[in-house]
Structures are given as C-alpha cells and as structure tokens.
Design a protein around this motif. Structure first.
Motif, PDB file in Angstrom:
ATOM      1  N   THR A   1       0.836  -1.199   0.000  1.00  0.00           N
ATOM      2  CA  THR A   1       0.000   0.000   0.000  1.00  0.00           C
ATOM      3  C   THR A   1       0.870   1.249   0.000  1.00  0.00           C
ATOM      4  O   THR A   1       2.019   1.224   0.440  1.00  0.00           O
ATOM      5  CB  THR A   1      -0.931   0.089   1.245  1.00  0.00           C
ATOM      6  N   ILE A   2       0.278   2.315  -0.483  1.00  0.00           N
ATOM      7  CA  ILE A   2       0.843   3.656  -0.325  1.00  0.00           C
ATOM      8  C   ILE A   2      -0.329   4.574  -0.015  1.00  0.00           C
ATOM      9  O   ILE A   2      -1.404   4.444  -0.597  1.00  0.00           O
ATOM     10  CB  ILE A   2       1.612   4.137  -1.572  1.00  0.00           C
ATOM     11  N   GLN A   3      -0.105   5.461   0.939  1.00  0.00           N
ATOM     12  CA  GLN A   3      -1.120   6.448   1.283  1.00  0.00           C
ATOM     13  C   GLN A   3      -0.491   7.825   1.222  1.00  0.00           C
ATOM     14  O   GLN A   3       0.689   7.982   1.536  1.00  0.00           O
ATOM     15  CB  GLN A   3      -1.666   6.173   2.683  1.00  0.00           C
ATOM     16  N   CYS A   4      -1.289   8.799   0.815  1.00  0.00           N
ATOM     17  CA  CYS A   4      -0.847  10.189   0.771  1.00  0.00           C
ATOM     18  C   CYS A   4      -1.822  11.022   1.592  1.00  0.00           C
ATOM     19  O   CYS A   4      -3.027  10.768   1.569  1.00  0.00           O
ATOM     20  CB  CYS A   4      -0.795  10.684  -0.671  1.00  0.00           C
ATOM     21  N   TRP A   5      -1.306  12.019   2.286  1.00  0.00           N
ATOM     22  CA  TRP A   5      -2.058  12.738   3.313  1.00  0.00           C
ATOM     23  C   TRP A   5      -1.999  14.245   3.114  1.00  0.00           C
ATOM     24  O   TRP A   5      -0.955  14.784   2.742  1.00  0.00           O
ATOM     25  CB  TRP A   5      -1.466  12.409   4.678  1.00  0.00           C
ATOM     26  N   PRO A   6      -3.074  14.937   3.444  1.00  0.00           N
ATOM     27  CA  PRO A   6      -3.065  16.403   3.367  1.00  0.00           C
ATOM     28  C   PRO A   6      -2.396  16.997   4.608  1.00  0.00           C
ATOM     29  O   PRO A   6      -2.860  16.818   5.727  1.00  0.00           O
ATOM     30  CB  PRO A   6      -4.549  16.757   3.325  1.00  0.00           C
ATOM     31  N   VAL A   7      -1.273  17.659   4.387  1.00  0.00           N
ATOM     32  CA  VAL A   7      -0.576  18.334   5.480  1.00  0.00           C
ATOM     33  C   VAL A   7      -0.292  19.761   5.036  1.00  0.00           C
ATOM     34  O   VAL A   7      -0.602  20.150   3.905  1.00  0.00           O
ATOM     35  CB  VAL A   7       0.725  17.592   5.892  1.00  0.00           C
ATOM     36  N   ARG A   8       0.284  20.541   5.917  1.00  0.00           N
ATOM     37  CA  ARG A   8       0.620  21.921   5.560  1.00  0.00           C
ATOM     38  C   ARG A   8       1.843  22.357   6.334  1.00  0.00           C
ATOM     39  O   ARG A   8       2.169  21.803   7.399  1.00  0.00           O
ATOM     40  CB  ARG A   8      -0.541  22.857   5.855  1.00  0.00           C
ATOM     41  N   LEU A   9       2.507  23.356   5.774  1.00  0.00           N
ATOM     42  CA  LEU A   9       3.587  24.023   6.476  1.00  0.00           C
ATOM     43  C   LEU A   9       3.001  25.298   7.046  1.00  0.00           C
ATOM     44  O   LEU A   9       2.617  26.208   6.297  1.00  0.00           O
ATOM     45  CB  LEU A   9       4.751  24.349   5.524  1.00  0.00           C
TER      46      LEU A   9
ATOM     47  N   VAL B   1       3.665  11.923   1.418  1.00  0.00           N
ATOM     48  CA  VAL B   1       3.680  10.603   0.801  1.00  0.00           C
ATOM     49  C   VAL B   1       4.136   9.582   1.835  1.00  0.00           C
ATOM     50  O   VAL B   1       5.165   9.753   2.479  1.00  0.00           O
ATOM     51  CB  VAL B   1       4.634  10.582  -0.410  1.00  0.00           C
ATOM     52  N   GLY B   2       3.357   8.534   1.969  1.00  0.00           N
ATOM     53  CA  GLY B   2       3.714   7.441   2.871  1.00  0.00           C
ATOM     54  C   GLY B   2       2.734   7.322   4.013  1.00  0.00           C
ATOM     55  O   GLY B   2       1.947   8.246   4.253  1.00  0.00           O
ATOM     56  N   PRO B   3       2.709   6.190   4.599  1.00  0.00           N
ATOM     57  CA  PRO B   3       3.709   5.134   4.481  1.00  0.00           C
ATOM     58  C   PRO B   3       3.543   4.302   3.217  1.00  0.00           C
ATOM     59  O   PRO B   3       2.458   4.150   2.689  1.00  0.00           O
ATOM     60  CB  PRO B   3       3.452   4.274   5.714  1.00  0.00           C
ATOM     61  N   VAL B   4       4.669   3.779   2.760  1.00  0.00           N
ATOM     62  CA  VAL B   4       4.695   2.773   1.704  1.00  0.00           C
ATOM     63  C   VAL B   4       4.966   1.460   2.426  1.00  0.00           C
ATOM     64  O   VAL B   4       6.022   1.290   3.028  1.00  0.00           O
ATOM     65  CB  VAL B   4       5.812   3.057   0.672  1.00  0.00           C
ATOM     66  N   ALA B   5       4.001   0.568   2.395  1.00  0.00           N
ATOM     67  CA  ALA B   5       4.127  -0.705   3.117  1.00  0.00           C
ATOM     68  C   ALA B   5       4.064  -1.861   2.138  1.00  0.00           C
ATOM     69  O   ALA B   5       3.211  -1.889   1.253  1.00  0.00           O
ATOM     70  CB  ALA B   5       3.005  -0.836   4.144  1.00  0.00           C
TER      71      ALA B   5
ATOM     72  N   MET C   1       5.883  15.832  -0.057  1.00  0.00           N
ATOM     73  CA  MET C   1       6.963  15.736   0.916  1.00  0.00           C
ATOM     74  C   MET C   1       6.884  14.361   1.565  1.00  0.00           C
ATOM     75  O   MET C   1       5.867  13.680   1.497  1.00  0.00           O
ATOM     76  CB  MET C   1       6.889  16.853   1.964  1.00  0.00           C
ATOM     77  N   LEU C   2       7.962  13.956   2.214  1.00  0.00           N
ATOM     78  CA  LEU C   2       7.996  12.689   2.932  1.00  0.00           C
ATOM     79  C   LEU C   2       9.180  12.663   3.882  1.00  0.00           C
ATOM     80  O   LEU C   2      10.059  13.525   3.821  1.00  0.00           O
ATOM     81  CB  LEU C   2       8.037  11.495   1.963  1.00  0.00           C
ATOM     82  N   ILE C   3       9.182  11.671   4.725  1.00  0.00           N
ATOM     83  CA  ILE C   3      10.341  11.364   5.560  1.00  0.00           C
ATOM     84  C   ILE C   3      10.848  10.023   5.059  1.00  0.00           C
ATOM     85  O   ILE C   3      10.115   9.020   5.105  1.00  0.00           O
ATOM     86  CB  ILE C   3       9.976  11.290   7.056  1.00  0.00           C
ATOM     87  N   GLY C   4      12.053  10.001   4.523  1.00  0.00           N
ATOM     88  CA  GLY C   4      12.563   8.765   3.958  1.00  0.00           C
ATOM     89  C   GLY C   4      14.026   8.854   3.580  1.00  0.00           C
ATOM     90  O   GLY C   4      14.677   9.878   3.769  1.00  0.00           O
TER      91      GLY C   4
END
Length: 168
Positions: free
Chosen positions: A58-66, A79-83, A114-117
């Motif tokens: 799976t991959i999920q993408c989420w609405p975030v903001r700075l 972007v993520g998590p990619v599982a 954006m992502l943490i990876g």
C-alpha cells in the motif's frame, strides 16, 4: 499478476494489519504519524497492490501543511507510508506504488509532495531532496537529511502539521 488499485478497493482492516507487519505495532508513535494525525488519507492518491486477490502493498498520501512562522500556510501532500508485505520486500512493489502515486499527483496537479525517507532512494528514483526543508520543523524527532520534498515546495521556516480537508 500484480495490480495497483485504489486503496478503497481493499479492506481497511487488511491495510492496518499490513502496516503493523511492515512497521511494527509502535508505528503510531513515529513523527510521520504525528504530522498527519487527525487527517484522512487522500483517496485519489492512495493505492494498494494486490496479487491474486491478496494485499501485498500500500501507499497512502495525506493532506498536510507548512504553518509558516511568518504567517499563513502552504499546503503539501505527505507521501507514505509505503508498506509491502515483509516476505515480498525488495521486489519492486513499493517502487511501483510510489511511482504510480507520484504520476497521479503530477497528472492531477496535486500540492507539492513531501515525505520522511531515505534521501538516496527517494532522490535517485523520484526526485525528492532536502533543498527546501532546512527550516521546516516537525512534531517529533527526525534526521534532517530524511525530511524531503519534491516540486515547488516552500522553503519558509515553519511547522509541518495536519491539514484538514473538507469533504462534500
């Protein structure tokens, strides 16, 4: 044959179980979870990989903001998590899911990603880097080099946080 389908086509319980197998039961304490806490994944940018009816990724993408220190905010898509099913990792499933999600994001004009990876992986294959993220803060620990963005991401100082999206 492996197919990529909208994540809504598979059971939410199956997705949660896969995430637990891939990342462990403490996954909810990670900084990435804190950034997107309280939001819902973006259905049009979240996908599942299935083979013979079985969920394998799976991959999920989420609405975030700075939330900018100077005021205002900039919308982003996390972007993520990619599982990927642990027994199927390193088989290109995660890479295919990520490429698919990015392609759809690009085609639909989604907000910057954006992502943490891993910067070596996400930079090499998908064009993510840390050139805009140096002044970003997150609600938890992060290795600065792993905080990455792609596209016209804002370079302003600020805090990454959930973005609530109204649904009709």
């Amino acid at each position: 044959m492996i197919e990529i389908v909208p994540i809504a086509a598979v059971s939410a319980d199956a997705v949660e179980q896969l995430l637990d197998r891939a990342f462990g039961p403490d996954r909810h304490t990670r900084t990435a979870c804190r950034i997107r806490q309280g939001t819902q994944a973006i259905p049009a940018l979240s996908f599942a990989s299935v083979e013979d009816g079985a969920l394998i990724g799976t991959i999920q993408c989420w609405p975030v903001r700075l939330a900018r220190d100077a005021g205002g905010s900039a919308p982003l898509v996390m972007v993520g998590p990619v599982a990927v099913e642990p027994s199927r990792q390193r088989g290109g499933i995660g890479q295919a899911l990520t490429a698919h999600a990015i392609r759809v994001a690009d085609e639909t004009g989604a907000d910057p990603l954006m992502l943490i990876g891993d910067p070596e992986y996400y930079g090499r294959f998908f064009g993510f880097d840390d050139s805009a993220t140096g002044a970003w803060r997150v609600p938890g620990p992060v290795e600065r080099r792993r905080l990455l963005a792609r596209g016209p991401a804002p370079a302003d100082a600020g805090m990454l946080e959930p973005r609530v999206v109204a649904t009709a």
